[in-house]
Design a protein around this motif. Sequence first.
Motif, short mmCIF file in Angstrom:
data_model
loop_
_atom_site.label_atom_id
_atom_site.label_comp_id
_atom_site.label_asym_id
_atom_site.label_seq_id
_atom_site.Cartn_x
_atom_site.Cartn_y
_atom_site.Cartn_z
N HIS A 1 0.82 -1.20 0.00
CA HIS A 1 0.00 0.00 0.00
C HIS A 1 0.87 1.26 0.00
CE1 HIS A 1 -3.99 -1.82 0.51
NE2 HIS A 1 -3.26 -2.83 1.00
N ILE A 2 0.57 2.13 -0.95
CA ILE A 2 1.25 3.41 -1.05
C ILE A 2 0.29 4.47 -0.51
CG2 ILE A 2 2.37 5.06 -2.60
CD1 ILE A 2 3.65 2.19 -2.54
N LYS A 3 0.68 5.10 0.57
CA LYS A 3 -0.18 6.08 1.22
C LYS A 3 -0.40 7.28 0.30
CE LYS A 3 -0.66 8.65 5.52
NZ LYS A 3 -0.08 8.96 6.82
N ILE A 4 -1.66 7.76 0.24
CA ILE A 4 -2.00 8.92 -0.57
C ILE A 4 -2.84 9.90 0.25
CG2 ILE A 4 -1.95 7.64 -2.76
CD1 ILE A 4 -5.07 7.65 -2.63
N ILE A 5 -2.97 11.11 -0.25
CA ILE A 5 -3.90 12.07 0.33
C ILE A 5 -5.29 11.67 -0.13
CG2 ILE A 5 -4.62 14.49 0.30
CD1 ILE A 5 -1.63 15.18 -0.19
N ALA A 6 -6.27 11.76 0.75
CA ALA A 6 -7.63 11.35 0.42
C ALA A 6 -8.13 12.08 -0.82
CB ALA A 6 -8.56 11.64 1.59
N LYS A 43 -12.95 12.39 -4.97
CA LYS A 43 -13.93 11.52 -5.63
C LYS A 43 -13.71 10.08 -5.16
CE LYS A 43 -15.63 10.15 -10.13
NZ LYS A 43 -15.35 10.09 -11.55
N ASP A 44 -14.80 9.39 -4.81
CA ASP A 44 -14.76 7.99 -4.37
C ASP A 44 -13.77 7.77 -3.22
OD1 ASP A 44 -16.63 7.22 -6.35
OD2 ASP A 44 -15.03 7.05 -7.83
N GLU A 45 -13.74 8.69 -2.31
CA GLU A 45 -12.78 8.65 -1.20
C GLU A 45 -12.82 7.35 -0.42
OE1 GLU A 45 -12.04 8.93 3.09
OE2 GLU A 45 -14.05 9.05 2.19
N ASP A 46 -14.01 6.79 -0.20
CA ASP A 46 -14.14 5.61 0.64
C ASP A 46 -13.45 4.36 0.07
OD1 ASP A 46 -16.23 5.85 -1.34
OD2 ASP A 46 -17.24 4.16 -0.39
N VAL A 47 -13.37 4.22 -1.25
CA VAL A 47 -12.74 3.02 -1.81
C VAL A 47 -11.22 3.04 -1.70
CG1 VAL A 47 -14.64 2.52 -3.39
CG2 VAL A 47 -12.69 3.83 -4.21
N PHE A 48 -10.66 4.19 -1.38
CA PHE A 48 -9.22 4.29 -1.21
C PHE A 48 -8.77 4.02 0.22
CE2 PHE A 48 -9.98 6.37 -5.19
CZ PHE A 48 -8.88 6.00 -5.95
N VAL A 49 -9.71 3.74 1.12
CA VAL A 49 -9.38 3.44 2.51
C VAL A 49 -9.09 1.94 2.62
CG1 VAL A 49 -10.18 3.47 4.89
CG2 VAL A 49 -10.84 5.32 3.33
N ASN A 50 -7.86 1.61 3.05
CA ASN A 50 -7.48 0.19 3.17
C ASN A 50 -7.90 -0.38 4.52
OD1 ASN A 50 -5.43 0.84 5.08
ND2 ASN A 50 -3.90 1.08 3.47
N ARG A 51 -7.56 -1.63 4.77
CA ARG A 51 -8.00 -2.30 6.00
C ARG A 51 -7.40 -1.69 7.27
NH1 ARG A 51 -3.89 -5.79 7.41
NH2 ARG A 51 -2.45 -6.29 5.74
N LYS A 52 -6.36 -0.89 7.11
CA LYS A 52 -5.77 -0.21 8.27
C LYS A 52 -6.31 1.21 8.42
CE LYS A 52 -1.64 -3.00 8.39
NZ LYS A 52 -0.20 -3.05 8.44
N LYS A 53 -7.37 1.50 7.65
CA LYS A 53 -8.07 2.80 7.71
C LYS A 53 -7.21 3.95 7.20
CE LYS A 53 -11.49 0.66 9.68
NZ LYS A 53 -12.14 -0.24 8.79
N VAL A 54 -6.32 3.66 6.25
CA VAL A 54 -5.44 4.66 5.65
C VAL A 54 -5.78 4.75 4.17
CG1 VAL A 54 -3.02 5.18 5.10
CG2 VAL A 54 -3.60 4.17 7.30
N HIS A 55 -5.78 5.94 3.62
CA HIS A 55 -6.00 6.11 2.18
C HIS A 55 -4.75 5.66 1.44
CE1 HIS A 55 -8.98 8.93 3.84
NE2 HIS A 55 -9.68 8.58 2.77
N SER A 56 -4.96 4.78 0.43
CA SER A 56 -3.80 4.26 -0.29
C SER A 56 -4.17 3.76 -1.68
CB SER A 56 -3.18 3.09 0.51
OG SER A 56 -4.06 1.98 0.54
N ILE A 57 -3.11 3.51 -2.45
CA ILE A 57 -3.19 2.77 -3.70
C ILE A 57 -2.59 1.41 -3.40
CG2 ILE A 57 -2.31 2.60 -6.07
CD1 ILE A 57 -4.16 4.94 -5.81
N ASN A 58 -3.31 0.33 -3.73
CA ASN A 58 -2.77 -1.01 -3.53
C ASN A 58 -1.98 -1.36 -4.79
OD1 ASN A 58 -2.15 -3.58 -2.75
ND2 ASN A 58 -4.24 -4.27 -2.46
N THR A 59 -0.70 -1.57 -4.63
CA THR A 59 0.22 -1.78 -5.75
C THR A 59 0.75 -3.20 -5.74
OG1 THR A 59 0.85 0.54 -5.63
CG2 THR A 59 2.35 -0.93 -6.80
N GLN A 60 0.49 -3.92 -6.84
CA GLN A 60 1.00 -5.29 -6.99
C GLN A 60 2.41 -5.24 -7.55
OE1 GLN A 60 -1.38 -8.60 -8.89
NE2 GLN A 60 0.07 -8.17 -10.54
#
Length: 120
Positions: free
Chosen positions: A38-43, A46-63
């Motif tokens: 997970h790469i932390k981002i600023i909220a 648009k669609d803010e809620d889908v960027f919240v990961n299981r640790k309650k942090v806004h992120s991009i999930n990068t494979q």
Amino acid sequence: MRSCIRFPLDNQQLHRIKANFMAIAGMPGVVGAIDGTHIKIIAPSKDEDVFVNRKKVHSINTQIVFDATFNILDVVAKWPGSTHDLRILMESGLRQLFERHHVPVWCHLLGDSGYPCKTS
């Protein structure tokens, strides 16, 4: 020096990667280790809620897939933080390479319990 990241499809290169994994871990056929990070981002606005990961942090999930010498072989950096690692793989070009047998049979990706044990 390489200018882009591209998953290896050359048999000689895949053989070298498999030999490296075998040498360090005794695991036959492994051509990459895969996981999401997970790469932390600023909220986003648009669609803010889908960027919240299981640790309650806004992120991009990068494979990321890397070889035994820590060279990056594949990156997918476009999914919101709430996206499961398996979904990213299932919708990636990497999955298609394996399923369409562009990567030879008996070549495997090594991942954690977020990924199923399956054949292509």
